[in-house]
Each structure stands twice: as structure tokens, then as C-alpha cells.
Design a protein around this motif. Structure first.
Motif: not given
Length: 308
Positions: A113-128
Motif C-alpha cells: 500500500t505504501h512502498w514503491p512498486a519495485f520494493d513491494a514486488t521484490a518483497f512478494a517474490q522473497a516471501r513466496a
């Protein structure tokens, strides 16, 4: 015309650089100046005092651990993921253990909701991928321990020789219309008045279109006539790929079943008011903008056709 996707976890994705996953020396070199996303057992990552991503370089954490996952490249900069949760598989290097915790941690939905798209997308990949690693430590064929290989994207069983790979569960999510209205449902655990598009997992031996028809019938009793694919979103809660459809259906009276508390038809005016934020105090509330569900609702409201 279908609106451009605006949901999370898609934009600014890393270059996966599959060719580097077998190159241990190259990964050790990239690790030193690469950035490291640290994820705990609850799927949260570290943030700084401003609530932004805290991804230190590998050299500040010590040598490259066997348990680190190589996520990919952003230009010449490598990105890695590391499990820091209780019960994380394998040892963590002493320099990493000695490093003090960040000011806090954030969950993926909040970050998106708050982060730049790159940071959120990288976090999603890492979490998965780390979720898969946590829950697949042993071979499903012989029970032997799995050894991480190929930059963390493969688990090799030394006992029987089998290789195991990250699991992704395909699921359909669908904006169902009878031509005039939109079918939405809600789960009992959601905030009051929150409704969303219907969704469900693909079963073995089933096409996506068959899944759309089956899931809509099972959850609402509404009969789908035709459907069309619009787009997809990785949804790491924990490991789904949401495949978005719009579907044309009979104007059957909905009867909520399965995990839904309620399912009903909403008019274009009702949906439009909710999209404009005019129903915060009463009336319909929709899915948050980070999800493909909200985009599908917007696409239907914009007049996207089931058949083009």
C-alpha cells in the motif's frame, strides 16, 4: 478496452537471471554488494525508522549462507532473500546473528500500500519462495532432508536423488456479470460491508474456463455461460497465482455456499459509488487497490466485454 493493470506485485520485477543460479562463485561475488531482503516466520520484512525497506548489503551480514535465495538482478545489483524467522532452516552466520534488529517489520499487504512498486514486488517474490522453503524441508518421496541448490530455487534430496521446486497454486478470480449487474461475495471474517469477486483453485484435469464455471456455481449457484481471461497477479498468501477473468452468467438469484457468508448482485450505480469512495460510512465496500479483484471490478465498470 481493458484498463491497464494497477494492482501490486507486478511492476518493476527483478530479472530472474536463471543462468546465474548454478554459478556459486558468481553468486558469492554478487552477494557482497547485493541487497538482502530478510523475512521472518510471519512473512514480515525489516524496515527502517521511516517504515521503508531495510535491505542491507551482503557484506554487512557476512559470507553468503547456503540458505540464502538469489532473487535476481536489478541492473548490475543482485537481490537476495534470507529467512530470519524462528525455526529457519539451517544455521545463520555469526555476523548476521550479531547484527541488531531493524526498527521494525512490516507485512506484505501493508508494504504494498505504501512502498514503491519495485520494493513491494521484490518483497512478494522473497516471501513466496521462503514460504516454500520453510514448508518443504524434506523429500515427499523418501523423507530425506532437502539441500538447497540453484540459488535456493531447488531442493535436492541426497537420499533418493529427487529434485523439488517451488510450488505455485493457480486460482481463478472472476468478475461475473448478467449484463447489467456484478456478482460479488463476502466471507464472514472480512470487514463489515466488504465484498469481492469470486475465486477458487484450479483442480487437476480442469481448464481455467471450467474452473470459472464450477467455482461460481459452487459458491453462488449462478450459472456461467462464457468467460474470458484478462490478466494475472502473483498472490503470495502464501503461494497463489490469481488468473483474472470476466464472465457472462445467467441472472440467477445467488445462494451463498462454501466459504461465503453472502453473495449478491450489485448494480452499476452501486459499484460506481463504491469505486468513487462514496460508501465509506454505509453501503458497499470493495477490495483494496493492491488486489487484482479491485482491477477486475474496475474493468467491468469501465465496460470491458466478455467477448471481443
Amino acid at each position: 478496452m481493458t484498463p491497464a493493470p494497477r494492482f501490486a506485485f507486478v511492476e518493476d520485477a527483478l530479472e530472474r537471471a536463471d543462468h546465474l543460479r548454478d554459478q556459486d562463485d558468481a553468486l558469492r561475488t554478487l552477494w557482497r554488494n547485493g541487497r538482502v531482503l530478510r523475512v521472518d516466520a510471519e512473512g514480515r520484512t525489516c524496515v527502517d525508522a521511516q517504515g521503508l525497506l531495510d535491505a542491507p548489503t551482503g557484506m554487512t551480514l557476512g559470507e553468503l549462507p547456503d540458505e540464502a535465495v538469489f532473487l535476481g538482478l536489478r541492473g548490475d545489483e543482485a537481490w537476495f532473500a534470507l529467512d530470519i524467522g524462528e525455526g529457519a532452516p539451517g544455521p545463520v552466520s555469526a555476523p548476521f546473528e550479531a547484527r541488531p534488529a531493524s526498527e521494525g517489520r512490516i507485512d506484505l499487504r501493508s508494504a504494498a500500500t505504501h512502498w514503491p512498486a519495485f520494493d513491494a514486488t521484490a518483497f512478494a517474490q522473497a516471501r513466496a519462495v521462503l514460504h516454500w522453503r520453510r514448508r518443504h524441508r524434506f523429500c515427499g518421496a523418501c523423507g530425506g532432508a532437502l539441500r538447497p541448490t540453484r540459488g535456493g530455487w531447488q531442493g535436492h534430496c541426497d537420499a533418493c536423488g529427487l529434485d523439488h521446486y517451488p510450488r505455485t497454486d493457480p486460482a481463478v478470480i472472476v468478475a461475473v456479470t448478467d449484463g447489467e449487474r456484478l456478482l460479488l461475495g463476502r466471507q464472514a471474517s472480512w470487514p463489515a460491508r466488504r465484498y469481492s469477486t469470486l475465486a477458487g483453485f484450479v483442480e487437476p484435469g480442469e481448464t481455467l474456463e471450467q474452473t470459472v464455471a464450477r467455482e461460481v456455481m459452487e459458491e453462488s449457484g449462478v450459472r456461467v455461460r462464457t468467460s474470458r481471461y484478462l490478466g494475472s497477479q502473483p498472490w503470495p498468501f502464501p503461494s497463489s497465482l490469481m488468473l483474472g477473468f470476466v464472465a457472462d452468467a445467467e441472472p440467477d438469484p445467488p445462494q451463498a455456499a462454501d466459504e461465503l457468508e453472502d453473495a449478491r448482485w450489485f448494480t452499476r450505480d452501486e459499484v460506481g459509488a463504491a469505486l468513487r469512495g462514496e460508501t465509506k460510512d454505509e453501503g458497499l465496500l470493495l477490495s483494496p487497490s493492491v488486489s487484482i479483484s479491485r482491477w477486475l471490478i474496475e474493468a467491468w465498470h469501465a465496460g470491458v466485454a466478455v467477448a471481443e
